[in-house]
Design an enzyme around this catalytic site. Structure first.
Site, PDB file in Angstrom:
ATOM      1  N   SER A 139       0.863  -1.183   0.000  1.00 23.46           N
ATOM      2  CA  SER A 139       0.000   0.000   0.000  1.00 23.46           C
ATOM      3  C   SER A 139       0.897   1.230   0.000  1.00 23.46           C
ATOM      4  CB  SER A 139      -0.868  -0.006   1.268  1.00 23.46           C
ATOM      5  OG  SER A 139      -1.475   1.243   1.493  1.00 23.46           O
ATOM      6  N   TYR A 152      -2.175  -0.354  10.490  1.00 23.50           N
ATOM      7  CA  TYR A 152      -2.181  -0.637   9.058  1.00 23.50           C
ATOM      8  C   TYR A 152      -0.874  -0.186   8.410  1.00 23.50           C
ATOM      9  CZ  TYR A 152      -3.678  -0.625   4.170  1.00 23.50           C
ATOM     10  OH  TYR A 152      -3.769  -0.849   2.819  1.00 23.50           O
TER      11      TYR A 152
END
Length: 255
Positions: A139, A152
């Site tokens: 990501s 995250y």
């Protein structure tokens, strides 16, 4: 392009995983699809135009589940050519001083341990084959910070570290390992992030997130799948150990 190739995909019941499955099936691949719930997998399979498909339920954070999905894929098809190591969750939005061990652990179980276990067992198969491609889903959160998303962000930084290390370990065996690093993608996960960020003002959150991208929109899951197809093709035969931003220009705003 991928006729008779065996493609194993985790997090395959929706979002990027499902779009990748459709794209590889369109190119003639045989599929092994992994997700948490069989009902979701069956629904996904109904949207994919192929008869060569194996559905496997698994919790990617559990090592025995991961070993099982790898073993079943190998038993069904005799090989694993491409592994899309894609399953992931975003967790709860909390600043670090408010963050809980439970949330951090939940995110790491899926996003880090899931990626680690997946490569541990798939790479054993590919090492013996002396061929194969792994695409890890990272990501832009693995490259940048994001307030409220410490679990995250830390997990995706870890994915990039695992990606680089695996590529070095497997290079002599003809196995390539790369990662994709998307910004916001127009999927259900992004709906969850928007809600976590601003509660009942999710549409406002979406507008703000999209405005942070120079192209002023989210990516589509299909656009991420297209990058995966390229990286797993012979056209990318000398690419390994890299991560590829796919973020509408967002990365150009940072060092």
């Amino acid at each position: 392009m991928f006729k008779d190739k065996v493609v194993l995909i985790t997090g395959a019941a929706g979002g990027i995983g499902l779009e990748a499955a459709k794209a590889y099936a369109h190119e003639g691949a045989k599929l092994a699809l992994v997700d948490l719930k069989n009902e979701a997998l069956e629904k996904a399979a109904s949207e994919i135009e192929t008869e060569e498909i194996l559905l496997i339920t698994a919790n990617v954070g559990k090592e025995e589940d991961v070993k099982n999905y790898v073993d079943r894929t190998k038993e069904q098809y005799g090989k694993i050519d491409i592994f899309i190591n894609n399953a992931g969750i975003n967790g709860q939005f909390k600043n670090i001083i408010e963050q809980t061990k439970e949330n951090f652990s939940n995110v790491f179980d899926v996003n880090v341990m899931g990626v680690f276990f997946g490569m541990k067992y798939v790479l054993q198969v590919m090492k013996l084959q002396k061929s194969g491609v792994v695409i890890n889903t990272a990501s832009n959160g693995g490259l940048l910070g994001a307030p409220g998303m410490s679990a995250y962000v830390a997990s995706k930084h870890a994915v990039i570290g695992l990606n680089k290390t695996a590529a070095l370990e497997m290079a002599e065996y003809g196995v390539r390992v790369n990662a994709v690093a998307p910004s916001g993608v127009n999927t259900e996960m992004m709906r969850s992030i928007e809600k976590n960020a601003m509660g009942d003002k999710a549409e406002e959150a979406r507008a703000q997130f999209e405005a942070s991208v120079p192209m002023n929109r989210y990516a589509t899951a299909g656009e991420i799948a297209n990058l995966m197809l390229f990286l797993s093709s012979d056209k990318a035969s000398f690419i390994s150990g890299s991560y590829y931003r796919i973020d509408g220009g967002q990365g150009a705003t940072s060092v």
